[in-house]
Motif scaffolding. Structure first.
Motif, PDB file in Angstrom:
ATOM      1  N   ARG A 154      -4.767  17.687 -62.908  1.00  0.00           N
ATOM      2  CA  ARG A 154      -5.487  16.512 -63.420  1.00  0.00           C
ATOM      3  C   ARG A 154      -5.570  16.571 -64.940  1.00  0.00           C
ATOM      4  N   TYR A 188      -2.278  15.551 -66.258  1.00  0.00           N
ATOM      5  CA  TYR A 188      -2.071  14.113 -66.103  1.00  0.00           C
ATOM      6  C   TYR A 188      -2.790  13.344 -67.203  1.00  0.00           C
ATOM      7  N   LEU A 189      -4.031  13.734 -67.494  1.00  0.00           N
ATOM      8  CA  LEU A 189      -4.775  13.087 -68.580  1.00  0.00           C
ATOM      9  C   LEU A 189      -4.103  13.338 -69.930  1.00  0.00           C
ATOM     10  N   MET A 205      -0.919  13.707 -70.357  1.00  0.00           N
ATOM     11  CA  MET A 205       0.253  12.830 -70.381  1.00  0.00           C
ATOM     12  C   MET A 205      -0.157  11.406 -70.730  1.00  0.00           C
ATOM     13  N   GLU A 206      -1.216  10.899 -70.118  1.00  0.00           N
ATOM     14  CA  GLU A 206      -1.670   9.543 -70.413  1.00  0.00           C
ATOM     15  C   GLU A 206      -2.059   9.387 -71.880  1.00  0.00           C
ATOM     16  N   ASN A 207      -2.784  10.365 -72.429  1.00  0.00           N
ATOM     17  CA  ASN A 207      -3.163  10.312 -73.837  1.00  0.00           C
ATOM     18  C   ASN A 207      -1.959  10.371 -74.751  1.00  0.00           C
ATOM     19  N   ILE A 214       1.092   9.310 -74.043  1.00  0.00           N
ATOM     20  CA  ILE A 214       1.798   8.026 -73.938  1.00  0.00           C
ATOM     21  C   ILE A 214       1.075   6.970 -74.764  1.00  0.00           C
ATOM     22  N   ARG A 215      -0.248   6.963 -74.691  1.00  0.00           N
ATOM     23  CA  ARG A 215      -1.026   6.000 -75.493  1.00  0.00           C
ATOM     24  C   ARG A 215      -0.833   6.244 -76.983  1.00  0.00           C
TER      25      ARG A 215
END
Length: 121
Positions: free
Chosen positions: A107, A110-111, A113-115, A117-118
């Motif tokens: 998790r 995953y967070l 990765m999201e940060n 990408i943003r």
């Protein structure tokens, strides 16, 4: 190509890794491909152990078959086969427990990765 793993001090043998690759597809556009997974050396170790247990199990079953065919005692090969079967179950459940233990870290990856990408977008 980008590989993310936890700091060595926080890393355990079940810690997952994140592998991201960013490809340019068209003018101003990119495609991200990622892989969440276990440490390759741990995965290889588990596969090697499973392979060894399988080879030994086949060998013990051949030994038992020969002893049965020759009307000799076959208790030792049967015990070996039972031990190898138990060993396989232990390996299987150890892998499953490692997977469950790594969910929290997955998790976090995953967070991350999201940060990332943003931030890039």
């Amino acid at each position: 190509m980008f590989l993310y793993a936890f700091q060595k001090s926080k890393q355990r043998f079940w810690s997952p890794q994140l592998h991201l690759e960013i490809y340019d597809t068209a003018e101003g556009q990119s495609q991200i491909k990622g892989l969440f997974g276990s440490n390759p050396s741990i995965w290889t170790l588990f596969m090697f152990l499973h392979f060894i247990v399988a080879i030994l199990f086949i060998s013990a079953s051949t030994w038992m078959y020969v002893n049965v065919s020759l009307d000799k005692p076959y208790i030792l090969p049967t015990v070996c086969m039972s031990f190898l079967l138990i060993t396989w179950f232990i390996l299987y459940f150890a892998g499953r427990m490692g997977r469950v233990a790594g969910k929290k870290e997955m998790r976090i990856l995953y967070l991350f990765m999201e940060n990332t990408i943003r931030t890039i977008a």
